[in-house]
Motif scaffolding. Structure first.
Motif, mmCIF file in Angstrom:
data_model
loop_
_atom_site.group_PDB
_atom_site.id
_atom_site.type_symbol
_atom_site.label_atom_id
_atom_site.label_comp_id
_atom_site.label_asym_id
_atom_site.label_seq_id
_atom_site.Cartn_x
_atom_site.Cartn_y
_atom_site.Cartn_z
ATOM 1 N N UNK A 427 -6.267 6.550 -3.098
ATOM 2 C CA UNK A 427 -5.138 5.644 -2.956
ATOM 3 C C UNK A 427 -4.869 5.378 -1.481
ATOM 4 N N UNK A 437 -6.912 10.854 -0.780
ATOM 5 C CA UNK A 437 -7.501 11.276 -2.047
ATOM 6 C C UNK A 437 -6.520 12.234 -2.700
ATOM 7 N N UNK A 439 -4.664 14.249 -6.290
ATOM 8 C CA UNK A 439 -4.970 14.960 -7.542
ATOM 9 C C UNK A 439 -4.312 14.161 -8.671
ATOM 10 N N UNK A 442 -1.796 15.977 -10.834
ATOM 11 C CA UNK A 442 -0.753 16.775 -10.175
ATOM 12 C C UNK A 442 0.182 15.935 -9.301
ATOM 13 N N UNK A 443 -0.285 14.736 -8.933
ATOM 14 C CA UNK A 443 0.520 13.905 -8.034
ATOM 15 C C UNK A 443 0.719 12.530 -8.665
ATOM 16 N N UNK A 445 0.005 9.458 -8.262
ATOM 17 C CA UNK A 445 -0.767 8.506 -7.451
ATOM 18 C C UNK A 445 -1.611 7.547 -8.292
ATOM 19 N N UNK A 449 -4.099 3.659 -7.709
ATOM 20 C CA UNK A 449 -5.522 3.976 -7.523
ATOM 21 C C UNK A 449 -6.335 2.763 -7.073
#
Lengths: 570, 215
Positions: A427, A437, A439, A442-443, A445, A449
């Motif tokens: 991202x 870059x 996770x 976990x994030x 994001x 992408x």
């Protein structure tokens, strides 16, 4: 009697070449951009001058370094700054640097310098014009800088071991070209012979930056000595040559290879073609063998000096050093290079016996004696994306399926439901648009992408096509599925350009972005790859190179390989 | 404001993606706007207007219902990006038929870069016509005949593509573009949606630094 009929050597299979582990083991070669540039400048007898050097006792000011070729002059305008240590960062998100630069198209007037002084020091926060070809910045290696200034100012030479341990006095942290920050577009300069090959302007900028750094460190030592009532020592030319320019590269460079598939294909293709040409040679002359063996010994010194504390590179270096012993043993076999197709024999042996680092190191070395056969391949390394951008909508679904099966076989066979196979997402952060870059699980994001997972996307396209009739045209499919337009384009490009696509998972839990950085930097001609993490690498550029005024046909070619000590085989 | 064409392309790609277009269409929008800018047309302003008009609406509503007959969209205002991309995909069909017609297309100037793409593929000039405008291109140069206002129409009732086309004069592209700050800012608002908000975690983890650079 043995048959002498020549077996034809094919290009290496993209499925073998385009794996990240191999791309992340590439080394510089004759077709590296720095070497192409120095070769040209020496052949064309470029001249160099320093029309301005106006830097005060705090190391603040401006200097201009000009390079003149057959048709044009280019000038590096260098702004030197006094940077507080707490602001020194190699990251994109930094806002101040030890030095900032612009490569100017021509010789700048005082007005040009005045205009640039209000913009270049701010880098991304400034604007430049079409008169500027690149914008860059560099930070000092704090320890080495102080060591060299203090040694010289006290009238002695700096310690060679300390110079070798770092390899450079300043490292660049970004060199922007191709229209960034308002600079000239690539198309404005691509027709000029000296810039036809990719990244020649950026490499010229770095070549001149190295000269600026040597002059600046001497200037600072001179001023410090003068203040103490002494005369400083002049930096020994041999020691100066051992210093390159460092570079610290982060994730920004990784998407480049994915975003420029035709260009990437042309780089890999040129080197692969060179390897094929040399492997196809029936025999090697005594001179060619002697040159190869001599450069091999010199190149080993680069391997000996290569340091890294990163566990992955430590392991790869141990493998490479072991490979060198095996190569020595192989080459000590009497007449090993005297037989038919000696380079192909060696290449085949290497594929069985050596690590990827060693294989690619040897492949690059093997090209050295054959400039007359391979150097012209550099003419094909640039790319015009216009013809490949348009989608061939008349292609049938069946043909597209065939293409996908051929190029993305590995991806179609990957289980993309497994989290580990799509653990990461590329991202862009709103902070200075730094590429990152994350996770995926976990994030937050994923919604941001970037399309940098061609394998996953090709597999999804393949599945989406499953129930379509084979004779239908791609144009019909894309009308209903615009979400696959990007991936259809890529597949069609990779269908025409065999080395366009990385044949590996770029979003897996164990992807190493440094493999992509290393690959691109190797094409630049970098050495001494020193990863600082899985997504950050430091390198050295132009180490051992002649400085501009010393450049000649004699030293323009093999400078990358350090000369051996007196008495040793050289 | 003066921009490199590369900057215009990069901004337009992000803005188009931010407005909900697929990456592939965003790439087309960006390349097309760059192409128009290189001929001195207000590509960035027109793209900003189109993206705002169709902001995050379903693409199917603005796509041709079929690639046969006269192309039209169910919404009655076809997107020049979606229709243009399909036209470029159908270059061979255009060559065979000699003509493709469309109804009620928004911002028709944004169709022209796709005619250029088709012309490159066919190696034959392609013409695009709507009320008061005749534009023909071989992909590299442009023949433009029309009233300034007609070029920047927001909606064309009828658009016709034809090939081979006649180029009575030839305009060369330039290597610099411009976009008014106001349009640039509007594109920037859309582009900003594609950037992940900065967090301390991503600052440290996402780019992988954390080691001191003061060495």
């Amino acid at each position: 009697m043995e048959t002498t009929a020549q077996t034809s050597i094919s290009l290496r299979d993209p499925a073998q070449v385009m794996r990240l582990s191999r791309l992340g083991s590439l080394h510089q070669c004759r077709l590296s951009f720095m070497r192409i540039l120095t070769r040209r400048m020496a052949r064309e007898n470029w001249s160099f001058s320093r029309p301005k050097f106006d830097i005060d006792e705090n190391g603040v000011g401006v200097a201009v370094f000009s390079a003149t070729g057959p048709a044009r002059t280019y000038s590096l305008i260098a702004f030197a700054h006094d940077l507080p240590p707490e602001m020194r960062s190699d990251r994109v998100i930094a806002t101040a640097w030890d030095a900032t630069f612009a490569l100017f198209d021509g010789v700048p007037t005082d007005e040009d310098i005045e205009r640039l002084s209000k913009n270049v020091p701010y880098q991304e926060a400034g604007r430049v014009s079409e008169r500027e070809i690149s914008v860059s910045r560099a930070n000092r290696s704090v320890r080495l800088w102080e060591h060299v200034v203090s040694a010289l100012s006290e009238g002695r030479q700096p310690d060679a071991t300390q110079l070798d341990a770092v390899g450079y006095l300043m490292r660049t942290t970004a060199v922007y070209g191709s229209g960034k920050l308002g600079a000239a577009d690539r198309e404005m300069i691509a027709e000029r012979p000296e810039f036809q090959v990719p990244f020649q302007a950026e490499m010229l900028s770095v070549f001149l930056t190295r000269w600026f750094v040597r002059d600046l460190v001497q200037h600072m030592a001179d001023l410090r000595a003068k203040a103490a009532g002494r005369a400083a020592a002049q930096l020994d030319p041999e020691l100066a040559r051992s210093l390159g320019i460092g570079n610290s590269t982060g994730l920004g460079m990784a998407p480049f290879l994915l975003n420029h598939p035709v260009l990437f294909n042309n780089w890999i293709s040129a080197r692969e073609d060179a390897i094929r040409i040399v492997r196809s040679l029936d025999s090697a002359s005594e001179d060619e063998i002697a040159l190869f063996l001599r450069l091999l010994q010199r190149s080993k010194r680069n391997v000996a000096l290569w340091q890294s504390e990163h566990e992955i590179q430590v392991r790869k270096l141990a493998g490479l050093r072991n490979d060198l012993e095996q190569i020595d043993a192989y080459l000590s076999t009497p007449q090993v290079l005297a037989g038919p197709q000696p380079w192909d024999q060696m290449h085949r042996w290497a594929e069985e016996a050596l690590s990827l680092e060693g294989q690619e190191w040897l492949a690059s070395m093997m090209l050295e004696p054959y400039g007359s056969l391979i150097d012209d391949l550099s003419d094909g390394m640039a790319a015009d994306n216009t013809p490949t951008f348009r989608i061939a909508g008349a292609m049938t679904i069946e043909e597209l399926r065939g293409l996908l099966t051929r190029i993305y076989e590995w991806a179609i066979g990957t289980d993309w439901q497994k989290r580990e196979n799509r653990a990461r997402a590329w991202y862009v952060s709103e902070e200075k648009l730094e590429p990152r870059l994350g996770e995926r699980f976990e994030e937050p994001v994923e919604e941001y992408e970037q399309p940098l997972a061609p394998g996953r996307d090709a597999a999804a396209l393949f599945n989406a096509l499953a129930h379509w009739q084979g004779e239908i045209r791609v144009a019909e499919f894309l009308l209903r599925h615009p979400e696959y337009r990007h991936t259809v384009r890529r597949a069609q490009i990779a269908g025409r350009a065999p080395y366009a696509e990385i044949r590996d998972n770029t979003i897996s839990h164990d992807v190493l972005p440094i493999d992509m950085l290393r690959c691109k930097l190797a094409f630049f001609g970098a050495t001494q790859f020193d990863p600082r993490s899985d997504r950050w690498v430091r390198i050295c550029m132009y180490g051992n190179a002649p400085y501009p005024q010393e450049l000649s046909q004699e030293n323009a070619e093999f400078w990358v390989y350090p000369r051996l000590e007196e008495g040793a085989l050289a | 404001m003066n921009h490199s064409l590369n900057e215009i392309e990069a901004m337009c790609k992000r803005a188009a993606r931010g407005a909900g277009l697929s990456w592939g269409l965003a790439e087309e929008a960006a390349k097309g706007t760059r192409w128009l800018s290189s001929f001195g047309f207000p590509g960035a302003e027109l793209l900003a207007a189109l993206l705002e008009l169709n902001d995050r609406l379903p693409p199917a509503d603005f796509a041709p219902s079929a690639l046969t007959g006269v192309w039209s969209a169910p919404s009655g205002r076809m997107s020049p990006l979606i229709a243009g991309a399909a036209l470029s995909d159908c270059a061979v069909q255009l060559m065979d038929a000699g003509r493709i017609e469309m109804e009620r297309v928004c911002v028709p100037l944004l169709l022209v870069p796709f005619a250029a793409g088709a012309a490159l593929r066919l190696e034959t000039p392609v013409a695009v016509e709507w009320a008061g405008v005749y534009l023909a291109t071989d992909g590299r140069q442009l023949c433009a005949r029309g009233a300034p206002d007609a070029y920047t129409a927001m909606l064309a009732d009828k658009v016709a593509f034809s090939t081979p086309a006649e180029m009575t004069d030839r305009r060369e592209p330039v290597l610099r573009g411009s976009a008014p700050a106001e349009a640039w800012d509007r594109l920037g608002v859309l582009a900003h949606r594609t950037y992940a908000p900065a967090t301390e975690a991503s600052r440290l983890r996402g780019a992988g630094a954390g080691l001191s650079d003061n060495d």
